[in-house]
Design an enzyme around this catalytic site. Structure first.
Site, mmCIF file in Angstrom:
data_model
loop_
_atom_site.group_PDB
_atom_site.id
_atom_site.type_symbol
_atom_site.label_atom_id
_atom_site.label_comp_id
_atom_site.label_asym_id
_atom_site.label_seq_id
_atom_site.Cartn_x
_atom_site.Cartn_y
_atom_site.Cartn_z
ATOM 1 N N ASN A 11 83.264 17.626 -9.360
ATOM 2 C CA ASN A 11 82.914 17.366 -7.936
ATOM 3 C C ASN A 11 83.779 15.744 -7.970
ATOM 4 O O ASN A 11 82.442 15.252 -8.272
ATOM 5 C CB ASN A 11 81.586 18.508 -7.576
ATOM 6 C CG ASN A 11 82.118 18.129 -6.312
ATOM 7 O OD1 ASN A 11 82.235 17.723 -5.086
ATOM 8 N ND2 ASN A 11 80.377 17.899 -6.098
ATOM 9 N N LYS A 13 83.956 15.111 -4.542
ATOM 10 C CA LYS A 13 83.416 14.586 -3.380
ATOM 11 C C LYS A 13 83.942 14.018 -3.046
ATOM 12 O O LYS A 13 85.261 14.297 -2.362
ATOM 13 C CB LYS A 13 81.865 13.856 -3.103
ATOM 14 C CG LYS A 13 81.262 14.483 -4.838
ATOM 15 C CD LYS A 13 79.793 13.746 -4.388
ATOM 16 C CE LYS A 13 79.309 14.460 -6.812
ATOM 17 N NZ LYS A 13 77.527 14.125 -5.917
ATOM 18 N N HIS A 97 77.015 23.264 -1.968
ATOM 19 C CA HIS A 97 76.646 21.464 -2.532
ATOM 20 C C HIS A 97 74.846 21.671 -2.040
ATOM 21 O O HIS A 97 75.029 21.183 -0.473
ATOM 22 C CB HIS A 97 77.390 21.137 -2.514
ATOM 23 C CG HIS A 97 77.168 19.966 -3.786
ATOM 24 N ND1 HIS A 97 76.893 18.733 -3.591
ATOM 25 C CD2 HIS A 97 77.700 19.217 -5.065
ATOM 26 C CE1 HIS A 97 76.479 17.947 -4.668
ATOM 27 N NE2 HIS A 97 77.491 18.347 -5.932
ATOM 28 N N GLU A 99 74.655 18.884 -1.372
ATOM 29 C CA GLU A 99 74.705 17.257 0.102
ATOM 30 C C GLU A 99 75.352 18.220 1.081
ATOM 31 O O GLU A 99 74.189 17.593 2.280
ATOM 32 C CB GLU A 99 76.167 16.929 -0.464
ATOM 33 C CG GLU A 99 75.689 15.646 -1.918
ATOM 34 C CD GLU A 99 77.226 14.804 -2.548
ATOM 35 O OE1 GLU A 99 77.968 15.263 -2.404
ATOM 36 O OE2 GLU A 99 76.233 14.197 -3.835
ATOM 37 N N GLU A 167 71.626 22.877 -9.951
ATOM 38 C CA GLU A 167 71.779 21.468 -9.661
ATOM 39 C C GLU A 167 70.446 20.813 -9.655
ATOM 40 O O GLU A 167 70.502 21.304 -7.942
ATOM 41 C CB GLU A 167 72.699 20.950 -8.858
ATOM 42 C CG GLU A 167 74.636 21.623 -9.616
ATOM 43 C CD GLU A 167 75.797 20.619 -8.819
ATOM 44 O OE1 GLU A 167 76.175 19.533 -9.835
ATOM 45 O OE2 GLU A 167 76.020 20.886 -7.681
ATOM 46 N N GLY A 173 73.790 12.311 -9.064
ATOM 47 C CA GLY A 173 73.867 10.946 -8.665
ATOM 48 C C GLY A 173 72.432 10.506 -8.983
ATOM 49 O O GLY A 173 73.006 8.608 -8.189
ATOM 50 N N SER A 213 73.711 14.252 -12.814
ATOM 51 C CA SER A 213 73.739 13.003 -13.842
ATOM 52 C C SER A 213 74.832 13.811 -15.082
ATOM 53 O O SER A 213 73.973 13.312 -16.368
ATOM 54 C CB SER A 213 73.058 12.422 -14.012
ATOM 55 O OG SER A 213 72.610 11.977 -12.284
HETATM 56 C C1 PEP Z 1 77.358 16.914 -8.314
HETATM 57 O O1 PEP Z 1 77.521 16.564 -6.965
HETATM 58 O O2 PEP Z 1 77.461 18.050 -8.112
HETATM 59 C C2 PEP Z 1 76.690 16.434 -8.978
HETATM 60 C C3 PEP Z 1 76.328 16.778 -10.047
HETATM 61 O O3 PEP Z 1 76.511 14.468 -9.581
HETATM 62 P P1 PEP Z 1 76.517 13.884 -10.002
HETATM 63 O O4 PEP Z 1 77.088 14.119 -12.000
HETATM 64 O O5 PEP Z 1 77.412 12.737 -9.920
HETATM 65 O O6 PEP Z 1 75.193 13.829 -10.560
#
Ligand code: PEP
Length: 250
Positions: A11, A13, A97, A99, A167, A173, A213
Site C-alpha cells: 500500500n 498510500k 483502510h 486511514e 491491521e 506506521g 509495521s
Molecule cells: C498499511 O498502511 O496498510 C500499513 C500496514 O502500513 P505500515 O506497514 O507502514 O504500518
C-alpha cells in the site's frame, strides 16, 4: 496458511511520483524472484499513477486501487467507481483502510457499500479491519473487528473475491508490530467468524493478511502462524526490503 495462496500487498498510500513508480518497478519489483503458484503480489499506487504502474510493473504483479466509490458512475465529485477501475483493467481495490475510516470518517456501512459494488464489478477487495489502541485496551478487539465484518456480510454474499487484512490501528506506521501471538490470536478468531457467519468454504479459502509495521525483520516470524496468509505492507513496500517480505512468504 495450509493450502491458501499467500498474498503480499504493497500500500503506497499518498506517496511517490511517476519517476518513483518507474524506478521502483525496474529496480525492485520486477526483479523479485518468487513462485507465483504460492504467492501473489498486489501493489497499490495512488490512482493517477495506476496507468504508469500497469505499464512499468511486470505482469505477474497485480495492480490495485487504494479506494473505490460506494456508488455507481455519476454525480460524485472526486470518486473513482468500481466500474471505471474494471474498465481500466484494474482488478483489485483496498477498502476500509484505517486511514480512510479514521481520518476520512468512513463508517462500517459506507465501507461495506464499497465492498458490495466492487464485488459486483468483479474486483478483488482487500478489506481492512482493525481496532484502535483504546479499543484493544478496553478488551473490544474482536467485537470491533467482527462489527466491521458484519457490516460487509450484511451487503455481500459472495466472499470469494474478498481478502481480509487485519491491521491493528496502533501498529500502522508506528513501528509497533503486533506480536506473532497477538496477530495469530485475532486471525484465528476472524477465521472462526468466517466459519460461523459465511461458510466453512470461506473459512478455509479466505486469505487473512496481517498489516502494521511489517518489515524484513518481522515477516519471517509472523508468517509461521497458521492463520496468517500474507501481509499488507505500507512503509516497507516503498523500499527494497519489500523483496525480503515476499521472500519470507515463498
Ligand atoms: C498499511 O498502511 O496498510 C500499513 C500496514 O502500513 P505500515 O506497514 O507502514 O504500518
Amino acid at each position: 496458511s495450509v493450502a491458501r495462496k499467500l498474498l503480499v500487498g504493497g500500500n503506497w498510500k499518498s506517496h511517490g511520483s511517476l519517476k518513483f513508480v518507474k524506478n521502483f518497478a525496474n529496480d525492485t519489483l520486477n526483479k523479485i524472484v518468487y513462485d507465483t503458484s504460492k504467492v501473489e503480489i498486489v501493489i497499490a499506487p495512488v490512482s493517477i499513477h495506476l496507468k504508469d504502474a500497469q505499464e512499468h510493473i511486470a505482469n505477474n504483479i497485480h495492480i490495485s486501487a487504494q479506494n473505490s466509490s460506494a456508488f455507481e458512475d455519476g454525480a460524485y465529485t472526486g470518486e473513482i467507481s468500481a466500474s471505471q477501475l474494471a474498465n481500466f483493467g484494474i482488478g483489485w481495490t483496498i477498502l476500509g483502510h484505517s486511514e480512510r475510516r479514521h481520518i476520512l470518517g468512513e463508517s462500517n456501512t459506507f465501507v461495506a457499500s464499497k465492498v458490495k459494488i466492487a464485488d459486483e464489478y468483479g474486483l478483488n477487495t482487500i478489506a481492512c479491519i482493525g481496532e484502535t489502541l483504546d479499543q484493544r485496551e478496553a478488551g473490544d478487539t474482536i467485537k470491533v473487528c467482527t462489527d466491521q465484518l458484519d457490516a460487509i456480510r450484511a451487503q455481500v454474499d459472495d466472499w470469494s473475491r474478498i481478502v481480509i487484512a487485519y491491521e491493528p490501528v496502533w501498529a500502522i506506521g508506528t513501528g509497533k508490530t503486533a506480536t506473532s501471538e497477538q496477530a495469530q490470536e485475532v486471525h484465528e478468531q476472524i477465521r472462526a467468524w468466517l466459519n460461523e457467519n459465511i461458510s466453512e468454504e470461506a473459512a478455509n479459502n479466505t486469505r487473512i493478511l496481517y498489516g502494521g509495521s511489517v518489515n524484513a525483520g518481522n515477516a519471517d516470524e509472523l508468517i509461521q502462524n497458521p492463520d496468517i496468509d500474507g501481509f499488507l505492507v505500507g512503509g516497507a513496500s516503498l523500499k527494497p526490503e519489500f523483496e525480503s517480505i515476499v521472500k519470507a512468504c515463498n
